[in-house]
Design a protein around this motif. Structure first.
Motif, mmCIF file in Angstrom:
data_model
loop_
_atom_site.group_PDB
_atom_site.id
_atom_site.type_symbol
_atom_site.label_atom_id
_atom_site.label_comp_id
_atom_site.label_asym_id
_atom_site.label_seq_id
_atom_site.Cartn_x
_atom_site.Cartn_y
_atom_site.Cartn_z
ATOM 1 N N PRO A 159 18.032 11.735 -5.293
ATOM 2 C CA PRO A 159 17.405 12.718 -4.538
ATOM 3 C C PRO A 159 17.425 14.014 -5.489
ATOM 4 N N GLY A 160 16.140 14.706 -5.362
ATOM 5 C CA GLY A 160 16.117 15.987 -6.280
ATOM 6 C C GLY A 160 16.028 15.985 -7.605
ATOM 7 N N VAL A 161 15.799 14.606 -8.370
ATOM 8 C CA VAL A 161 15.644 14.521 -9.696
ATOM 9 C C VAL A 161 14.244 13.998 -9.973
ATOM 10 N N HIS A 162 13.609 14.743 -11.040
ATOM 11 C CA HIS A 162 12.393 14.196 -11.423
ATOM 12 C C HIS A 162 12.401 13.412 -12.600
ATOM 13 N N VAL A 163 11.716 12.177 -12.295
ATOM 14 C CA VAL A 163 11.315 11.136 -13.566
ATOM 15 C C VAL A 163 9.848 10.843 -13.456
ATOM 16 N N PRO A 164 9.176 10.914 -14.687
ATOM 17 C CA PRO A 164 7.824 10.903 -14.611
ATOM 18 C C PRO A 164 7.338 9.581 -14.025
ATOM 19 N N TYR A 165 6.060 9.321 -13.593
ATOM 20 C CA TYR A 165 5.476 8.165 -13.232
ATOM 21 C C TYR A 165 5.164 7.169 -14.277
ATOM 22 N N LYS A 166 5.322 5.835 -14.367
ATOM 23 C CA LYS A 166 4.971 5.274 -15.545
ATOM 24 C C LYS A 166 3.450 4.433 -15.253
ATOM 25 N N VAL A 167 2.813 3.824 -16.437
ATOM 26 C CA VAL A 167 1.635 3.573 -16.454
ATOM 27 C C VAL A 167 1.273 2.187 -15.619
ATOM 28 N N GLY A 168 2.309 1.572 -15.614
ATOM 29 C CA GLY A 168 2.408 -0.018 -15.225
ATOM 30 C C GLY A 168 1.773 0.119 -13.832
ATOM 31 N N ALA A 169 1.844 0.788 -13.172
ATOM 32 C CA ALA A 169 1.479 0.734 -11.594
ATOM 33 C C ALA A 169 -0.033 0.847 -11.835
ATOM 34 N N ALA A 170 -0.419 1.702 -12.705
ATOM 35 C CA ALA A 170 -1.826 1.865 -12.687
ATOM 36 C C ALA A 170 -2.737 0.533 -13.492
ATOM 37 N N VAL A 171 -2.087 -0.130 -14.233
ATOM 38 C CA VAL A 171 -2.528 -1.025 -14.725
ATOM 39 C C VAL A 171 -2.665 -2.309 -13.798
ATOM 40 N N LEU A 172 -1.515 -2.534 -12.887
ATOM 41 C CA LEU A 172 -1.725 -3.496 -11.774
ATOM 42 C C LEU A 172 -2.689 -3.212 -10.891
ATOM 43 N N TYR A 173 -2.824 -1.957 -10.474
ATOM 44 C CA TYR A 173 -3.865 -1.461 -9.697
ATOM 45 C C TYR A 173 -5.345 -1.937 -10.081
ATOM 46 N N ARG A 174 -5.388 -1.570 -11.361
ATOM 47 C CA ARG A 174 -6.925 -2.019 -12.094
ATOM 48 C C ARG A 174 -6.990 -3.816 -12.096
ATOM 49 N N GLU A 175 -6.063 -4.203 -12.528
ATOM 50 C CA GLU A 175 -5.957 -5.790 -12.694
ATOM 51 C C GLU A 175 -6.401 -6.573 -11.558
ATOM 52 N N LEU A 176 -5.484 -6.097 -10.486
ATOM 53 C CA LEU A 176 -5.453 -6.945 -9.167
ATOM 54 C C LEU A 176 -6.579 -6.661 -8.287
ATOM 55 N N GLU A 177 -7.191 -5.287 -8.441
ATOM 56 C CA GLU A 177 -8.347 -5.107 -7.613
ATOM 57 C C GLU A 177 -7.882 -5.052 -6.284
ATOM 58 N N GLN A 178 -6.987 -4.621 -5.906
ATOM 59 C CA GLN A 178 -6.225 -4.797 -4.244
ATOM 60 C C GLN A 178 -6.145 -3.526 -3.947
ATOM 61 N N PRO A 179 -6.027 -2.958 -2.666
ATOM 62 C CA PRO A 179 -5.530 -1.799 -2.299
ATOM 63 C C PRO A 179 -4.240 -1.500 -2.435
ATOM 64 N N CYS A 180 -3.745 -0.198 -2.775
ATOM 65 C CA CYS A 180 -2.220 0.033 -3.136
ATOM 66 C C CYS A 180 -1.777 0.958 -2.073
ATOM 67 N N VAL A 181 -0.754 0.397 -1.623
ATOM 68 C CA VAL A 181 -0.084 1.127 -0.259
ATOM 69 C C VAL A 181 1.320 1.876 -1.086
ATOM 70 N N PRO A 182 1.173 3.313 -1.082
ATOM 71 C CA PRO A 182 2.324 4.069 -1.577
ATOM 72 C C PRO A 182 3.338 4.075 -0.398
ATOM 73 N N ALA A 183 4.598 4.273 -0.789
ATOM 74 C CA ALA A 183 5.956 4.128 0.176
ATOM 75 C C ALA A 183 6.685 5.270 -0.264
ATOM 76 N N ALA A 184 7.077 6.041 0.746
ATOM 77 C CA ALA A 184 8.182 7.292 0.567
ATOM 78 C C ALA A 184 9.120 6.831 1.262
ATOM 79 N N THR A 185 10.498 7.494 0.729
ATOM 80 C CA THR A 185 11.726 7.290 1.309
ATOM 81 C C THR A 185 12.698 8.342 1.113
ATOM 82 N N ASN A 186 13.708 8.376 1.839
ATOM 83 C CA ASN A 186 14.629 9.305 1.723
ATOM 84 C C ASN A 186 16.168 8.645 1.610
ATOM 85 N N VAL A 187 16.100 7.363 1.208
ATOM 86 C CA VAL A 187 17.285 6.538 1.437
ATOM 87 C C VAL A 187 18.529 7.071 0.784
#
Length: 253
Positions: A159-187
């Motif tokens: 929590p409170g730390v910034h780490v950049p998002y990586k491109v792998g998620a975008a690659v899967l989003y494009r290849e699968l052509e499926q909806p992407c469900v984002p999920a947030a948390t505070n665990v």
């Protein structure tokens, strides 16, 4: 409510029983996992239910799932702060499978069950090779249908730390052509990525509105990071943590 040394004691006891029960259940469910296609999913759902139940009465750590739980074939891109968010996603979704570090294949019990439920192992190293492995693993027809989960930051992030998002998620989003469900948390406010202490409170994992297929890479990445980080910050504040109190990168996770 327990505080101080007593909470450490109960946290340590909780961790010990959690891994002991993992071993016992893993062995006990082997026949079911071998004979039934969904046997491994039954095993991991029962185990995660046990962990969430014991966390509540041993630690005072309650958990809550918010939003609409995805049940179709979708890509879930989730904030990842500790082992607890994995447990909560697995427990909530009917057929979860992860993009995971290849080395986890060799983890006792966990590795075998991960492969049985359809997780896709990816070697960390050169980015191009890792992406190739990831795409091949989810498009070669051998992975069972279900909810494919990826952590777009690639690691647990405190929590409170910034780490950049990586491109792998975008690659899967494009290849699968499926909806992407984002999920947030505070665990991570209650169950840190390192250390023994597990704090009492309400840990939340929230499924957000789907991002439909069709966005280009730049727009998808911007939208994904914005919604996940904004909502995770709100959940952390709800849990009593100021997400802007730490600003340094934590790249050693």
């Amino acid at each position: 409510m327990r505080h101080g040394p007593l909470q450490y004691v109960f946290s340590a006891l909780f961790i010990v029983q959690m891994y002991l029960v993992m071993a016992v259940m893993a062995i006990a469910y082997v026949p079911v996992a071998l004979l039934r296609r969904d046997g491994a999913q039954i095993a991991v759902h029962h185990y995660t239910s046990w962990v969430l139940w014991t966390a509540r009465w041993m630690l005072g750590l309650r958990t809550e799932i918010r939003g609409t739980v995805p049940t179709d074939e979708v890509l879930i891109c989730s904030k990842h702060q500790s082992f607890l968010d994995i447990i909560m996603i697995v427990n909530a979704t009917p057929a979860p499978k992860f993009i995971m570090k290849a080395i986890l294949r060799y983890a006792p019990f966990l590795g075998w069950y991960a492969m049985r439920i359809g997780c896709v192992p990816v070697d960390r190293g050169r980015r191009a090779e890792a992406i190739r492995q990831m795409v091949a693993g989810v498009t070669d027809g051998t992975s069972p249908p279900g909810q494919l989960i990826i952590f777009p930051q690639g690691t647990r992030v405190a929590p409170g730390v910034h780490v950049p998002y990586k491109v792998g998620a975008a690659v899967l989003y494009r290849e699968l052509e499926q909806p992407c469900v984002p999920a947030a948390t505070n665990v991570g406010v209650f169950w840190p990525r390192r250390g023994i202490l597990r704090k009492p409170g309400l840990a939340v994992l929230e499924f957000l509105d789907p991002i439909e297929p069709g966005l280009d890479r730049a727009h998808f990445m911007k939208r994904l990071e914005t919604v996940v980080e904004t909502r995770s910050d709100a959940l952390m504040r709800e849990g009593g943590f100021n997400p802007y109190g730490i600003s340094h990168d934590d790249r050693g996770a």
